[in-house]
Design a protein around this motif. Structure first.
Motif, PDB file in Angstrom:
ATOM      1  N   THR C  12       0.834  -1.209   0.000  1.00 56.32           N
ATOM      2  CA  THR C  12       0.000   0.000   0.000  1.00 56.32           C
ATOM      3  C   THR C  12       0.865   1.254   0.000  1.00 56.32           C
ATOM      4  O   THR C  12       0.633   2.195  -0.766  1.00 56.32           O
ATOM      5  CB  THR C  12      -0.898   0.040   1.246  1.00 56.32           C
ATOM      6  N   GLY C  13       1.878   1.249   0.864  1.00 53.91           N
ATOM      7  CA  GLY C  13       2.754   2.413   0.942  1.00 53.91           C
ATOM      8  C   GLY C  13       3.428   2.695  -0.384  1.00 53.91           C
ATOM      9  O   GLY C  13       3.472   3.842  -0.841  1.00 53.91           O
ATOM     10  N   ALA C  14       3.934   1.634  -1.028  1.00 56.81           N
ATOM     11  CA  ALA C  14       4.627   1.833  -2.298  1.00 56.81           C
ATOM     12  C   ALA C  14       3.664   2.353  -3.357  1.00 56.81           C
ATOM     13  O   ALA C  14       4.004   3.230  -4.149  1.00 56.81           O
ATOM     14  CB  ALA C  14       5.262   0.527  -2.751  1.00 56.81           C
ATOM     15  N   VAL C  15       2.414   1.814  -3.358  1.00 56.79           N
ATOM     16  CA  VAL C  15       1.434   2.278  -4.349  1.00 56.79           C
ATOM     17  C   VAL C  15       1.154   3.766  -4.145  1.00 56.79           C
ATOM     18  O   VAL C  15       1.123   4.546  -5.100  1.00 56.79           O
ATOM     19  CB  VAL C  15       0.130   1.452  -4.234  1.00 56.79           C
ATOM     20  N   PHE C  16       1.004   4.190  -2.873  1.00 53.52           N
ATOM     21  CA  PHE C  16       0.735   5.612  -2.626  1.00 53.52           C
ATOM     22  C   PHE C  16       1.921   6.474  -3.043  1.00 53.52           C
ATOM     23  O   PHE C  16       1.745   7.546  -3.639  1.00 53.52           O
ATOM     24  CB  PHE C  16       0.377   5.849  -1.167  1.00 53.52           C
ATOM     25  N   ALA C  17       3.138   6.022  -2.744  1.00 54.22           N
ATOM     26  CA  ALA C  17       4.318   6.793  -3.154  1.00 54.22           C
ATOM     27  C   ALA C  17       4.351   6.928  -4.661  1.00 54.22           C
ATOM     28  O   ALA C  17       4.642   8.001  -5.203  1.00 54.22           O
ATOM     29  CB  ALA C  17       5.588   6.111  -2.643  1.00 54.22           C
ATOM     30  N   PHE C  18       3.999   5.833  -5.357  1.00 54.13           N
ATOM     31  CA  PHE C  18       3.984   5.872  -6.814  1.00 54.13           C
ATOM     32  C   PHE C  18       2.930   6.843  -7.323  1.00 54.13           C
ATOM     33  O   PHE C  18       3.173   7.647  -8.228  1.00 54.13           O
ATOM     34  CB  PHE C  18       3.729   4.458  -7.365  1.00 54.13           C
ATOM     35  N   ILE C  19       1.721   6.797  -6.707  1.00 57.56           N
ATOM     36  CA  ILE C  19       0.646   7.693  -7.156  1.00 57.56           C
ATOM     37  C   ILE C  19       1.038   9.157  -6.967  1.00 57.56           C
ATOM     38  O   ILE C  19       0.778  10.005  -7.815  1.00 57.56           O
ATOM     39  CB  ILE C  19      -0.661   7.369  -6.413  1.00 57.56           C
ATOM     40  N   GLY C  20       1.725   9.440  -5.838  1.00 57.15           N
ATOM     41  CA  GLY C  20       2.171  10.811  -5.608  1.00 57.15           C
ATOM     42  C   GLY C  20       3.084  11.297  -6.722  1.00 57.15           C
ATOM     43  O   GLY C  20       2.896  12.386  -7.263  1.00 57.15           O
ATOM     44  N   SER C  21       4.046  10.467  -7.101  1.00 59.50           N
ATOM     45  CA  SER C  21       4.965  10.876  -8.165  1.00 59.50           C
ATOM     46  C   SER C  21       4.260  10.937  -9.511  1.00 59.50           C
ATOM     47  O   SER C  21       4.589  11.773 -10.348  1.00 59.50           O
ATOM     48  CB  SER C  21       6.141   9.916  -8.238  1.00 59.50           C
ATOM     49  N   LEU C  22       3.279  10.032  -9.684  1.00 56.38           N
ATOM     50  CA  LEU C  22       2.506  10.061 -10.934  1.00 56.38           C
ATOM     51  C   LEU C  22       1.781  11.397 -11.054  1.00 56.38           C
ATOM     52  O   LEU C  22       1.765  12.023 -12.114  1.00 56.38           O
ATOM     53  CB  LEU C  22       1.499   8.917 -10.935  1.00 56.38           C
ATOM     54  N   GLY C  23       1.201  11.858  -9.934  1.00 60.44           N
ATOM     55  CA  GLY C  23       0.538  13.156  -9.939  1.00 60.44           C
ATOM     56  C   GLY C  23       1.519  14.259 -10.289  1.00 60.44           C
ATOM     57  O   GLY C  23       1.209  15.166 -11.061  1.00 60.44           O
ATOM     58  N   LEU C  24       2.718  14.158  -9.752  1.00 61.18           N
ATOM     59  CA  LEU C  24       3.750  15.162 -10.030  1.00 61.18           C
ATOM     60  C   LEU C  24       4.068  15.201 -11.515  1.00 61.18           C
ATOM     61  O   LEU C  24       4.257  16.268 -12.096  1.00 61.18           O
ATOM     62  CB  LEU C  24       5.010  14.815  -9.232  1.00 61.18           C
ATOM     63  N   ALA C  25       4.105  14.031 -12.150  1.00 58.54           N
ATOM     64  CA  ALA C  25       4.482  13.997 -13.557  1.00 58.54           C
ATOM     65  C   ALA C  25       3.309  14.323 -14.470  1.00 58.54           C
ATOM     66  O   ALA C  25       3.498  14.831 -15.568  1.00 58.54           O
ATOM     67  CB  ALA C  25       5.036  12.615 -13.906  1.00 58.54           C
ATOM     68  N   ARG C  26       2.083  14.047 -14.017  1.00 55.36           N
ATOM     69  CA  ARG C  26       0.965  14.012 -14.931  1.00 55.36           C
ATOM     70  C   ARG C  26       0.126  15.286 -14.973  1.00 55.36           C
ATOM     71  O   ARG C  26      -0.366  15.665 -16.025  1.00 55.36           O
ATOM     72  CB  ARG C  26       0.073  12.844 -14.498  1.00 55.36           C
ATOM     73  N   LEU C  27      -0.051  15.940 -13.827  1.00 55.95           N
ATOM     74  CA  LEU C  27      -1.018  17.045 -13.767  1.00 55.95           C
ATOM     75  C   LEU C  27      -0.506  18.272 -14.507  1.00 55.95           C
ATOM     76  O   LEU C  27       0.670  18.382 -14.835  1.00 55.95           O
ATOM     77  CB  LEU C  27      -1.351  17.367 -12.316  1.00 55.95           C
ATOM     78  N   LYS C  28      -1.432  19.224 -14.724  1.00 55.89           N
ATOM     79  CA  LYS C  28      -1.152  20.265 -15.718  1.00 55.89           C
ATOM     80  C   LYS C  28      -0.460  21.517 -15.187  1.00 55.89           C
ATOM     81  O   LYS C  28       0.323  22.120 -15.895  1.00 55.89           O
ATOM     82  CB  LYS C  28      -2.476  20.702 -16.378  1.00 55.89           C
ATOM     83  N   ASP C  29      -0.799  21.996 -13.996  1.00 64.08           N
ATOM     84  CA  ASP C  29      -0.117  23.206 -13.542  1.00 64.08           C
ATOM     85  C   ASP C  29       0.508  22.987 -12.173  1.00 64.08           C
ATOM     86  O   ASP C  29       0.223  22.004 -11.488  1.00 64.08           O
ATOM     87  CB  ASP C  29      -1.072  24.416 -13.527  1.00 64.08           C
ATOM     88  N   PHE C  30       1.384  23.921 -11.792  1.00 60.04           N
ATOM     89  CA  PHE C  30       2.186  23.705 -10.598  1.00 60.04           C
ATOM     90  C   PHE C  30       1.344  23.485  -9.355  1.00 60.04           C
ATOM     91  O   PHE C  30       1.628  22.607  -8.546  1.00 60.04           O
ATOM     92  CB  PHE C  30       3.126  24.894 -10.377  1.00 60.04           C
ATOM     93  N   TYR C  31       0.281  24.288  -9.198  1.00 58.53           N
ATOM     94  CA  TYR C  31      -0.476  24.230  -7.945  1.00 58.53           C
ATOM     95  C   TYR C  31      -1.199  22.898  -7.779  1.00 58.53           C
ATOM     96  O   TYR C  31      -1.348  22.401  -6.662  1.00 58.53           O
ATOM     97  CB  TYR C  31      -1.466  25.389  -7.870  1.00 58.53           C
ATOM     98  N   ARG C  33      -0.032  20.082  -9.161  1.00 53.62           N
ATOM     99  CA  ARG C  33       1.044  19.109  -8.971  1.00 53.62           C
ATOM    100  C   ARG C  33       1.463  19.013  -7.508  1.00 53.62           C
ATOM    101  O   ARG C  33       1.885  17.974  -7.033  1.00 53.62           O
ATOM    102  CB  ARG C  33       2.262  19.536  -9.784  1.00 53.62           C
ATOM    103  N   LEU C  34       1.334  20.154  -6.823  1.00 57.27           N
ATOM    104  CA  LEU C  34       1.738  20.206  -5.421  1.00 57.27           C
ATOM    105  C   LEU C  34       0.976  19.192  -4.569  1.00 57.27           C
ATOM    106  O   LEU C  34       1.499  18.702  -3.574  1.00 57.27           O
ATOM    107  CB  LEU C  34       1.460  21.627  -4.925  1.00 57.27           C
ATOM    108  N   HIS C  35      -0.262  18.857  -4.958  1.00 56.06           N
ATOM    109  CA  HIS C  35      -1.091  17.997  -4.120  1.00 56.06           C
ATOM    110  C   HIS C  35      -0.557  16.575  -4.030  1.00 56.06           C
ATOM    111  O   HIS C  35      -0.603  15.972  -2.966  1.00 56.06           O
ATOM    112  CB  HIS C  35      -2.524  17.969  -4.656  1.00 56.06           C
ATOM    113  N   GLY C  36      -0.068  16.028  -5.157  1.00 55.99           N
ATOM    114  CA  GLY C  36       0.377  14.639  -5.162  1.00 55.99           C
ATOM    115  C   GLY C  36       1.447  14.357  -4.118  1.00 55.99           C
ATOM    116  O   GLY C  36       1.227  13.601  -3.173  1.00 55.99           O
ATOM    117  N   PRO C  37       2.626  14.990  -4.251  1.00 58.11           N
ATOM    118  CA  PRO C  37       3.706  14.704  -3.294  1.00 58.11           C
ATOM    119  C   PRO C  37       3.364  15.031  -1.848  1.00 58.11           C
ATOM    120  O   PRO C  37       3.785  14.299  -0.957  1.00 58.11           O
ATOM    121  CB  PRO C  37       4.842  15.587  -3.796  1.00 58.11           C
TER     122      PRO C  37
END
Lengths: 163, 89, 119
Positions: C12-31, C33-37
């Motif tokens: 579970t922890g690894a999946v969440f860490a991955f999702i956070g980085s995915l959000g960092l790479a995928r979303l459109k604007d800086f603000y 992107r901030l939510h994922g990590p």
């Protein structure tokens, strides 16, 4: 008393941190931890002009419980939003008016907001009366402000500020 | 079972490191790069913890703690630089 | 049974860490992107650290709680870094998908010292 023990709350916290750091419960370590917990606040007195007081410790415990639950829920929300389609997101900036006055309560509130569903606190206005919050996906801004105020701010106000 | 879980987790976290690294190279703005660096720090902590479980050695914990502290200080210093154009005032 | 719990926490922890980085790479604007990590990655690493604490407690036959220290530290510092980053981004006036409120634009200069350095 004020000079010898400037921050009564800091001493047990520092002792606990020391014990966690050395990862043992030997008597010697406890004594050393207590000594560090006493000497560090005395030496760093000038950096901590404000005295921290918790008026309702039981409420703080309850608040932390609710908060932990909210963190876990928040992560499922955010995960769903990230895995969904990014074009559909409706991010928005919201100004939340603050009722809490003390710096500690404001920073606590900002941290809590950053860790809970879809919101990150971005700036405190210079007069400390508004907190700018960025929401990841929100259409009803008034409901968001109402939730933040009733769910997080009201308990914090009771805990950290005298009524 | 624990070994399989650790291997799966290592793969996922490595993928996360790769994604943050991509964002670090891509930019486009300075805060984006700082955020990517911050995420890299946290992912590195995750990698170290997993390695510690895999090798059953508690030594990696100290490294993780140091990275956590230094990463936070680094991020705040970089943000301070962006805000004021100066770190030490 | 405990081993299953630890494995579950690790994945579970690894999946969440991955999702956070995915959000960092995928979303459109800086603000956004901030939510994922700030959220997903923090909880992910928190799960991993709890799993590690449980694992070493079983191996050493005594409570090993120093992982809690890193967890607490991360949970306290992640929102602070996020706040600083958002503040820096607002200060630089990064473009955003959301409309920036007027009050923040009016207060853009943070300190008198800042004005001097820019002139």
């Amino acid at each position: 008393m004020r000079r010898l023990l400037p921050h009564p709350l800091l001493t047990p916290v520092l002792t606990l941190i020391w014990l966690l750091l050395v990862n043992s419960l030997e008597a010697g370590q406890i004594v050393l931890g207590l000594f560090l917990g006493w000497v560090l606040p005395v030496l760093t007195l000038q950096f901590w002009p404000e005295q921290v007081r918790i008026y309702k410790p039981m409420l703080l415990m309850r608040f932390l419980g609710i908060f932990l639950l909210d963190i876990v829920l928040a992560n499922f929300t955010v995960a769903r939003l990230i895995l969904g389609r990014p074009e559909r997101l409706q991010p928005v900036f919201v100004n939340v008016p603050l009722d809490v006055k003390s710096d500690l309560a404001i920073s606590f509130l900002a941290n809590v907001i950053s860790l809970t569903p879809g919101t990150v606190s971005s700036r405190v206005s210079p007069d400390h009366r508004y907190l700018l919050v960025h929401a990841l996906n929100e259409t009803d801004t008034e409901a968001l402000v109402a939730t933040i105020k009733s769910r997080y701010e009201a308990p914090l106000k009771e805990i950290f500020e005298p009524c | 079972m624990l070994n399989i879980a650790v291997v799966i987790a290592l793969t996922l976290v490595s993928a996360a490191v790769a994604l943050s690294f991509w964002r670090l190279l891509r930019g486009p703005s300075l805060p984006d790069r700082i955020l990517a660096l911050d995420t890299l720090y946290v992912n590195t902590i995750a990698l170290l913890i997993l390695l510690g479980i895999h090798l059953t050695s508690p030594l990696y914990f100290e490294a993780a703690l140091l990275i956590a502290v230094m990463g936070f200080v680094g991020t705040v210093a970089a943000c301070k630089y962006l805000l004021r154009g100066d770190i030490i005032e | 049974m405990l081993e299953f719990l630890i494995s579950l926490l690790i994945v579970t922890g690894a999946v969440f860490a991955f999702i956070g980085s995915l959000g960092l790479a995928r979303l459109k604007d800086f603000y956004t992107r901030l939510h994922g990590p700030t959220k997903a990655t923090t909880l992910g690493v928190g799960c991993l650290l709890i799993a590690s604490a449980l694992h070493f407690s079983i191996i050493e036959q005594s409570a090993s709680l120093h992982e809690v220290l890193v967890t607490l530290f991360l949970f306290m510092t992640a929102p602070v870094s996020a706040h600083m980053l958002a503040k820096a981004a607002l200060h630089l006036g990064l473009k955003s998908l959301a409309k920036l409120p007027d009050a923040t634009m009016a207060n853009r200069s943070m300190s008198p010292r800042h004005k001097q350095t820019r002139q």
